[in-house]
Write a protein that holds these residues in place. Structure first.
Motif, PDB file in Angstrom:
ATOM      1  N   UNK A  49       0.826  -1.201   0.000  1.00  0.00           N
ATOM      2  CA  UNK A  49       0.000   0.000   0.000  1.00  0.00           C
ATOM      3  C   UNK A  49       0.867   1.261   0.000  1.00  0.00           C
ATOM      4  N   UNK A  50       1.960   1.226   0.725  1.00  0.00           N
ATOM      5  CA  UNK A  50       2.836   2.401   0.821  1.00  0.00           C
ATOM      6  C   UNK A  50       3.466   2.770  -0.521  1.00  0.00           C
ATOM      7  N   UNK A  51       3.740   1.766  -1.348  1.00  0.00           N
ATOM      8  CA  UNK A  51       4.375   2.058  -2.642  1.00  0.00           C
ATOM      9  C   UNK A  51       3.400   1.941  -3.810  1.00  0.00           C
ATOM     10  N   UNK A  52       2.137   1.612  -3.518  1.00  0.00           N
ATOM     11  CA  UNK A  52       1.129   1.516  -4.570  1.00  0.00           C
ATOM     12  C   UNK A  52       1.268   0.274  -5.431  1.00  0.00           C
ATOM     13  N   UNK A  53       1.798  -0.805  -4.884  1.00  0.00           N
ATOM     14  CA  UNK A  53       1.952  -2.052  -5.624  1.00  0.00           C
ATOM     15  C   UNK A  53       0.593  -2.728  -5.755  1.00  0.00           C
ATOM     16  N   UNK A  54       0.257  -3.131  -6.962  1.00  0.00           N
ATOM     17  CA  UNK A  54      -1.046  -3.745  -7.242  1.00  0.00           C
ATOM     18  C   UNK A  54      -0.874  -5.205  -7.650  1.00  0.00           C
ATOM     19  N   UNK A  55      -1.870  -6.052  -7.366  1.00  0.00           N
ATOM     20  CA  UNK A  55      -1.804  -7.440  -7.820  1.00  0.00           C
ATOM     21  C   UNK A  55      -1.671  -7.500  -9.338  1.00  0.00           C
ATOM     22  N   UNK A  56      -0.862  -8.409  -9.825  1.00  0.00           N
ATOM     23  CA  UNK A  56      -0.673  -8.579 -11.256  1.00  0.00           C
ATOM     24  C   UNK A  56       0.459  -7.758 -11.843  1.00  0.00           C
ATOM     25  N   UNK A  57       1.061  -6.860 -11.049  1.00  0.00           N
ATOM     26  CA  UNK A  57       2.183  -6.072 -11.563  1.00  0.00           C
ATOM     27  C   UNK A  57       3.388  -6.965 -11.803  1.00  0.00           C
TER      28      UNK A  57
END
Length: 83
Positions: free
Chosen positions: A39-47
């Motif tokens: 959440x802190x770095x904006x990582x999303x599933x599937x990246x």
């Protein structure tokens, strides 16, 4: 003047490497990614990400493409009273 206590973001996330063993296959190793860090770095599933091996004691997880920051601007106290 009073000082607000600010929460300091956790910078280390200890975890254990997990092994998944299926019959007739070599074990696969998994590392979970902490949700707070994602959440802190904006990582999303599937990246797409890749490991960068620096030495036997250090790996870096590298994002192949970094999306633009999607921060939301908060209203100031003066503007809140107008809403």
């Amino acid at each position: 003047m009073t000082r607000k206590k600010s929460k300091k973001m956790q910078t280390t996330y200890p975890l254990k490497v997990q092994a998944i063993r299926s019959r007739g296959q070599q074990p696969r190793l998994y590392v979970s990614f902490p949700l707070a860090l994602a959440a802190a770095i904006g990582l999303e599933p599937g990246e797409s990400v890749q490991w960068e091996l620096l030495d036997r004691g250090e790996l870096h997880l590298v994002r192949t493409t970094v999306p633009p920051t999607a921060t939301r601007r908060r209203a100031s106290k003066a503007n809140r009273s107008e809403i």
